[in-house]
Write a protein that holds these residues in place. Structure first.
Motif, PDB file in Angstrom:
ATOM      1  N   LEU A 108       0.618  -1.179   0.087  1.00 53.83           N
ATOM      2  CA  LEU A 108       0.017  -0.094   0.066  1.00 53.83           C
ATOM      3  C   LEU A 108       0.831   1.294   0.005  1.00 53.83           C
ATOM      4  N   ALA A 109       2.060   1.346   0.699  1.00 51.82           N
ATOM      5  CA  ALA A 109       2.913   2.429   0.699  1.00 51.82           C
ATOM      6  C   ALA A 109       3.439   2.578  -0.668  1.00 51.82           C
ATOM      7  N   VAL A 110       3.895   1.798  -1.328  1.00 53.95           N
ATOM      8  CA  VAL A 110       4.273   1.781  -2.829  1.00 53.95           C
ATOM      9  C   VAL A 110       3.139   2.411  -3.627  1.00 53.95           C
ATOM     10  N   ARG A 111       1.865   1.705  -3.595  1.00 52.50           N
ATOM     11  CA  ARG A 111       0.940   2.188  -4.403  1.00 52.50           C
ATOM     12  C   ARG A 111       0.400   3.775  -4.059  1.00 52.50           C
ATOM     13  N   LEU A 112       0.784   4.037  -2.754  1.00 52.54           N
ATOM     14  CA  LEU A 112       0.679   5.436  -2.526  1.00 52.54           C
ATOM     15  C   LEU A 112       1.667   6.479  -2.867  1.00 52.54           C
ATOM     16  N   GLY A 113       2.635   5.764  -3.235  1.00 52.42           N
ATOM     17  CA  GLY A 113       3.927   6.661  -3.580  1.00 52.42           C
ATOM     18  C   GLY A 113       4.793   7.114  -2.605  1.00 52.42           C
ATOM     19  N   ARG A 166      -7.994   6.274  -7.947  1.00 51.62           N
ATOM     20  CA  ARG A 166      -6.582   6.055  -7.227  1.00 51.62           C
ATOM     21  C   ARG A 166      -5.791   4.864  -7.784  1.00 51.62           C
ATOM     22  N   HIS A 167      -6.527   3.972  -8.382  1.00 46.24           N
ATOM     23  CA  HIS A 167      -5.449   2.922  -8.991  1.00 46.24           C
ATOM     24  C   HIS A 167      -4.805   3.331 -10.462  1.00 46.24           C
ATOM     25  N   LEU A 168      -5.450   4.081 -10.949  1.00 44.83           N
ATOM     26  CA  LEU A 168      -4.804   4.787 -12.184  1.00 44.83           C
ATOM     27  C   LEU A 168      -3.676   5.594 -11.867  1.00 44.83           C
ATOM     28  N   GLY A 169      -4.090   6.324 -10.754  1.00 46.56           N
ATOM     29  CA  GLY A 169      -2.996   7.245 -10.243  1.00 46.56           C
ATOM     30  C   GLY A 169      -1.381   6.460  -9.957  1.00 46.56           C
ATOM     31  N   PHE A 170      -1.781   5.456  -9.440  1.00 43.24           N
ATOM     32  CA  PHE A 170      -0.594   4.493  -9.088  1.00 43.24           C
ATOM     33  C   PHE A 170       0.023   3.895 -10.367  1.00 43.24           C
ATOM     34  N   LEU A 171      -0.711   3.476 -11.191  1.00 38.98           N
ATOM     35  CA  LEU A 171      -0.330   2.948 -12.458  1.00 38.98           C
ATOM     36  C   LEU A 171       0.558   3.929 -13.444  1.00 38.98           C
ATOM     37  N   LEU A 172      -0.100   5.105 -13.337  1.00 45.33           N
ATOM     38  CA  LEU A 172       0.631   6.316 -14.012  1.00 45.33           C
ATOM     39  C   LEU A 172       2.083   6.773 -13.447  1.00 45.33           C
ATOM     40  N   ARG A 173       1.963   6.815 -11.976  1.00 43.00           N
ATOM     41  CA  ARG A 173       3.216   6.943 -11.422  1.00 43.00           C
ATOM     42  C   ARG A 173       4.362   6.240 -11.361  1.00 43.00           C
ATOM     43  N   ARG A 174       3.643   4.794 -11.662  1.00 41.54           N
ATOM     44  CA  ARG A 174       4.918   3.555 -12.078  1.00 41.54           C
ATOM     45  C   ARG A 174       5.322   3.723 -13.530  1.00 41.54           C
ATOM     46  N   ALA A 175       4.549   4.178 -14.340  1.00 42.32           N
ATOM     47  CA  ALA A 175       4.632   3.954 -15.896  1.00 42.32           C
ATOM     48  C   ALA A 175       6.115   4.907 -16.178  1.00 42.32           C
ATOM     49  N   ASP A 176       7.014   4.248 -16.839  1.00 42.14           N
ATOM     50  CA  ASP A 176       8.018   5.132 -16.954  1.00 42.14           C
ATOM     51  C   ASP A 176       8.474   5.084 -18.764  1.00 42.14           C
ATOM     52  N   TRP A 209       4.037   4.574 -23.729  1.00 39.63           N
ATOM     53  CA  TRP A 209       2.987   3.671 -24.178  1.00 39.63           C
ATOM     54  C   TRP A 209       2.623   2.625 -22.935  1.00 39.63           C
ATOM     55  N   ALA A 210       3.345   2.714 -21.598  1.00 46.20           N
ATOM     56  CA  ALA A 210       3.242   2.183 -20.563  1.00 46.20           C
ATOM     57  C   ALA A 210       2.102   3.303 -19.930  1.00 46.20           C
ATOM     58  N   ARG A 211       1.977   4.565 -20.019  1.00 49.92           N
ATOM     59  CA  ARG A 211       0.941   5.278 -19.577  1.00 49.92           C
ATOM     60  C   ARG A 211      -0.223   5.257 -20.276  1.00 49.92           C
ATOM     61  N   ALA A 212      -0.245   5.011 -21.707  1.00 47.62           N
ATOM     62  CA  ALA A 212      -1.368   4.537 -22.625  1.00 47.62           C
ATOM     63  C   ALA A 212      -2.204   3.389 -22.118  1.00 47.62           C
ATOM     64  N   ALA A 213      -1.195   2.145 -21.839  1.00 47.38           N
ATOM     65  CA  ALA A 213      -1.770   1.183 -21.401  1.00 47.38           C
ATOM     66  C   ALA A 213      -2.386   1.021 -19.933  1.00 47.38           C
ATOM     67  N   ALA A 214      -1.842   1.743 -19.231  1.00 51.62           N
ATOM     68  CA  ALA A 214      -2.560   2.080 -17.841  1.00 51.62           C
ATOM     69  C   ALA A 214      -4.090   2.623 -17.946  1.00 51.62           C
ATOM     70  N   VAL A 215      -4.180   3.758 -19.113  1.00 54.21           N
ATOM     71  CA  VAL A 215      -5.734   4.149 -19.163  1.00 54.21           C
ATOM     72  C   VAL A 215      -6.476   3.029 -19.841  1.00 54.21           C
ATOM     73  N   ALA A 216      -5.945   2.339 -20.789  1.00 57.11           N
ATOM     74  CA  ALA A 216      -6.398   1.208 -21.597  1.00 57.11           C
ATOM     75  C   ALA A 216      -6.992   0.253 -20.518  1.00 57.11           C
ATOM     76  N   SER A 217      -6.221   0.096 -19.295  1.00 57.75           N
ATOM     77  CA  SER A 217      -6.691  -1.152 -18.554  1.00 57.75           C
ATOM     78  C   SER A 217      -7.813  -1.101 -17.815  1.00 57.75           C
ATOM     79  N   LEU A 218      -8.369   0.271 -17.803  1.00 61.96           N
ATOM     80  CA  LEU A 218      -9.684   0.477 -17.134  1.00 61.96           C
ATOM     81  C   LEU A 218     -10.995   0.486 -18.171  1.00 61.96           C
ATOM     82  N   LEU A 219     -10.652   0.257 -19.436  1.00 68.75           N
ATOM     83  CA  LEU A 219     -11.813   0.250 -20.251  1.00 68.75           C
ATOM     84  C   LEU A 219     -12.081  -1.421 -20.600  1.00 68.75           C
ATOM     85  N   ASP A 220     -13.375  -1.406 -20.828  1.00 67.89           N
ATOM     86  CA  ASP A 220     -13.525  -2.883 -21.504  1.00 67.89           C
ATOM     87  C   ASP A 220     -13.162  -3.023 -22.683  1.00 67.89           C
TER      88      ASP A 220
END
Length: 323
Positions: free
Chosen positions: A43-48, A174-184, A187-198
């Motif tokens: 959780l600490a990692v997810r919260l940055g 909140r989950h998307l915020g965690f994924l975007l913080r970790r994306a380097d 394309w990883a940032r785009a995939a993070a957004v896509a992961s929340l869509l059907d």
């Protein structure tokens, strides 16, 4: 019924993409050295609040040694760190805020209180968890007194009666915020957004099959609860997937912008198509003979040129199957 209670814009947070093993430790080792349970460290990692890096040896993420030293040297360690990652359920959260569990649940459904985690219990019910630190801060703010003590306004009561529940949506933010913080990588940032869509939404936004295939390479690990195909896993998938039309439209717009940014940064790879050489000498093209010194007309595309279009449906099916 839907609502807009949060945004997921996240300030860029750089993370080194590799580190030597001697300069970092595993997550289990870091949890012991920081006096946390493994779930608390996650959780600490997810919260940055704890920085991690990729293991250049392929062993997952690790915590740099200097990050552990920084946290251990901070004021109030380890109590402050533990308090910052303490997550509580509805009953304990209501007690912290000195309200009934019914009022606490109403505030959470209205989006006033934002969950930080969830799990599916043995009765197949979703249990939402909240940061104790945030609940105490909410209660201490005098501007929230009416929400804690007064009668729920009629308009909000009507929304609750109609089934409004913003807990899943706020958790996704909140989950998307965690994924975007970790994306380097863009394309990883785009995939993070896509992961929340059907999965069915992706081809409408990302029409190029090679770009969709490239997104798959950066797809974040799914949030799993229970064994694949179990009721718990199905519930988790529902929570992870945006459902409200306005949220879906918002994510689709963000995905289109993110893919456009990634495309400018580095186009998605695609197979090279090799030209088919023709026989030497003059050739008849559409009833016309090519003469020396005269440019020949364009030749019809070889059968292989249809190959990318035939792959379009295949990559769409792969995305849906693997999502």
């Amino acid at each position: 019924m839907s609502g807009n209670t949060i945004t997921h814009g996240v300030a860029p947070v750089g993370e080194p993409t590799g580190t030597t093993r001697g300069a970092s430790v595993t997550l289990h080792r870091a949890a012991r050295e920081l006096g946390l349970r493994r779930s608390e460290l996650d959780l600490a990692v997810r919260l940055g609040r704890v920085r991690t890096v990729f293991d250049d040896g392929g062993g997952g993420r690790r915590v740099p040694r200097d990050e552990i030293d920084r946290i251990r040297a901070s004021d109030g360690f380890p109590e402050v760190l533990r308090a910052g990652v303490r997550a509580v359920g509805t009953t304990e959260g209501a007690a912290l805020m000195d309200v009934t569990t019914a009022r606490f649940t109403r505030l959470a459904r209205l989006g006033v209180l934002v969950p930080v985690q969830f799990y599916v219990n043995r009765y197949r019910a979703v249990v939402w968890l909240y940061l104790a630190e945030e609940l105490r801060q909410f209660r201490a703010d005098e501007r929230n007194t009416a929400l804690l003590k007064g009668r729920t306004p009629e308009g909000l009561r009507d929304q609750l009666e109609e089934g409004l529940d913003l807990r899943p949506r706020n958790w996704r933010g909140r989950h998307l915020g965690f994924l975007l913080r970790r994306a380097d990588d863009p394309w990883a940032r785009a995939a993070a957004v896509a992961s929340l869509l059907d999965a069915a939404e992706i081809p409408d936004v990302v029409t190029d099959p090679y770009e969709r295939s490239h997104l798959l390479r950066f797809r974040p690990a799914p949030v799993t609860h229970g064994s694949p195909g179990s009721p718990a896993a199905q519930l988790a998938e529902e929570i992870l997937t945006a459902a409200d039309p306005d949220e879906v439209a918002w994510l689709r717009s963000d995905l289109a912008a993110a893919v456009n940014t990634a495309r400018r940064h580095r186009p998605a790879p695609r197979p090279a198509l090799h030209a088919v050489p023709g026989p030497p000498g003059p050739r008849s093209v559409q009833g016309e003979t090519a003469q020396p010194g005269r440019p020949a007309a364009e030749h019809p595309a070889p059968p292989g040129a249809e190959y990318p279009r035939r792959l379009s449906g295949l990559f769409g099916r792969l995305w849906r199957r693997d999502s």
